[in-house]
Design an enzyme around this catalytic site. Structure first.
Site, PDB file in Angstrom:
ATOM      1  N   GLY A  43       0.730  -1.189   0.116  1.00  0.00           N
ATOM      2  CA  GLY A  43      -0.092  -0.218  -0.087  1.00  0.00           C
ATOM      3  C   GLY A  43       0.852   1.288   0.034  1.00  0.00           C
ATOM      4  CB  SER A 110       4.661  -3.181  -2.882  1.00  0.00           C
ATOM      5  OG  SER A 110       4.402  -1.940  -3.604  1.00  0.00           O
ATOM      6  CD1 TRP A 111       3.416   0.092   3.371  1.00  0.00           C
ATOM      7  CD2 TRP A 111       4.454   1.399   3.061  1.00  0.00           C
ATOM      8  NE1 TRP A 111       3.144   0.650   4.476  1.00  0.00           N
ATOM      9  CE2 TRP A 111       4.236   1.673   4.323  1.00  0.00           C
ATOM     10  CE3 TRP A 111       5.423   2.387   2.517  1.00  0.00           C
ATOM     11  CZ2 TRP A 111       4.692   2.610   5.414  1.00  0.00           C
ATOM     12  CZ3 TRP A 111       5.974   3.321   3.422  1.00  0.00           C
ATOM     13  CH2 TRP A 111       5.576   3.333   5.005  1.00  0.00           C
ATOM     14  CG  ASP A 266       7.872  -3.349 -10.149  1.00  0.00           C
ATOM     15  OD1 ASP A 266       7.053  -2.330 -10.147  1.00  0.00           O
ATOM     16  OD2 ASP A 266       8.094  -3.700  -9.077  1.00  0.00           O
ATOM     17  CG  HIS A 294       4.697  -3.692  -8.124  1.00  0.00           C
ATOM     18  ND1 HIS A 294       5.976  -3.394  -7.369  1.00  0.00           N
ATOM     19  CD2 HIS A 294       3.683  -3.247  -7.191  1.00  0.00           C
ATOM     20  CE1 HIS A 294       5.625  -3.157  -6.145  1.00  0.00           C
ATOM     21  NE2 HIS A 294       4.396  -2.948  -6.011  1.00  0.00           N
TER      22      HIS A 294
END
Length: 319
Positions: A43, A110-111, A266, A294
């Site tokens: 996120g 990711s986050w 990505d 991604h």
């Protein structure tokens, strides 16, 4: 290719009061006596899904998942108050202490890779190993790439135009701050419209091959509301990190076994994020998914991640 482990249900779940009126959802799956591993979702604002449990052998691991402040099943839903990186790091430590875990493996994408790295740099003694996917270093150039004047809009200009079309005509400029102000403003229908457009733009960019099922699953109204607003909240505040904080503090985790998996194509978090992290952690293992973007659900990336968790279990046994 490695495939997901079978679907499983939690054997324990609860809401943990972490202060400032926030309660975070925590669940445990797999083997209660297994090696503890914490899954950290992306996120910000993404929340966990049932598939996130399936990267880990349920016979080997005590699998712990949680929804970060304000998203998923955590309460209050959508709250951005007291929602900053250091609060999230503190929440992770509170989970570890609540579950009486001395140290654990950390898995984040990711986050989730950002938060995993910041947590590990703050609490290296608590981390057995790191498996990281789709690295996001949280620098200004990383947010600009996807949501402002960066390169992503040159690759998907048609998708980007659809996002811009959701903004009022007076505000059709690639500004994260403008979008953020609209999404936290008093006009709730407009805020929801912008949140949907923001989320759809990002999710459509996540896979190398178009995947409508993946997009539709990730862009329902509830998901869009937290994903877009949380991301914009963090981006306008430079992810609540000092400039280049993760790379500058990487020496703190140089001895933690680290596997980095990143898609060659990505578009959301370009490959140089992973490359720079690997250079800063010369003992890390960098695995490039040559046929992926991604998303963690892309076949090659999924294969590498599951293989990494299989190897990860041997780390604890060798110590």
């Amino acid at each position: 290719m490695n495939q997901f482990y079978p679907e499983i249900e939690p054997y324990n779940y609860f809401l943990l009061d972490v202060g400032h009126d926030h309660q975070i959802y925590v669940e445990e799956c797999g083997n209660p006596d297994g090696q503890p591993v914490l899954f950290i979702h992306g996120g910000p604002g993404g929340g966990c899904s049932s598939n996130d449990r399936r990267f880990f052998d349920p016979d080997v691991y005590r699998i712990i998942l949680f929804d970060q402040r304000g998203c998923g099943r955590s309460l209050p839903h959508g709250s951005l108050d007291f929602n900053e990186t250091q609060y999230l790091v503190n929440d992770i430590e509170k989970i570890r202490q609540k579950l009486a875990i001395d140290n654990w493996h950390i898995f984040g994408g990711s986050w989730g890779s950002t938060l995993s790295l910041v947590y590990a740099e703050n609490h290296p003694e608590s981390v057995l190993s790191l498996v990281l996917r789709g690295i996001f270093l949280g620098r200004p150039e990383d947010t600009i790439w996807t949501f402002s004047s960066g390169g992503a809009i040159r690759i998907f200009p048609d998708y980007w135009q659809e996002y811009l079309n959701a903004l009022p005509k007076s505000n059709q400029s690639p500004s994260i701050k403008i979008a953020y102000d609209l999404m936290v403003g008093d006009d709730k229908p407009l805020a929801m419209k912008v949140a949907r457009a923001w989320s759809k733009w990002e999710i459509r960019c996540c896979t190398l091959k178009p995947n409508d099922e993946f997009v539709n699953a990730a862009t329902n109204d509830e998901s869009c509301w937290t994903l877009a607003r949380h991301e914009a909240h963090y981006m306008v505040n430079d992810c609540f990190l000092s400039p280049n904080e993760i790379l500058e503090n990487s020496h703190r985790i140089k001895n933690i076994p680290t596997t980095i998996v990143h898609g060659r194509y990505d578009i959301v978090c370009p490959f140089d994020n992973a490359w720079l992290l690997h250079q800063a952690l010369p003992n890390s293992k960098l695995i490039v998914s040559e046929t992926a973007g991604h998303a963690s659900i892309e076949d090659e990336t999924k294969h590498h991640l599951i293989n990494a968790t299989q190897q990860m279990s041997k780390i604890n046994n060798s110590q």
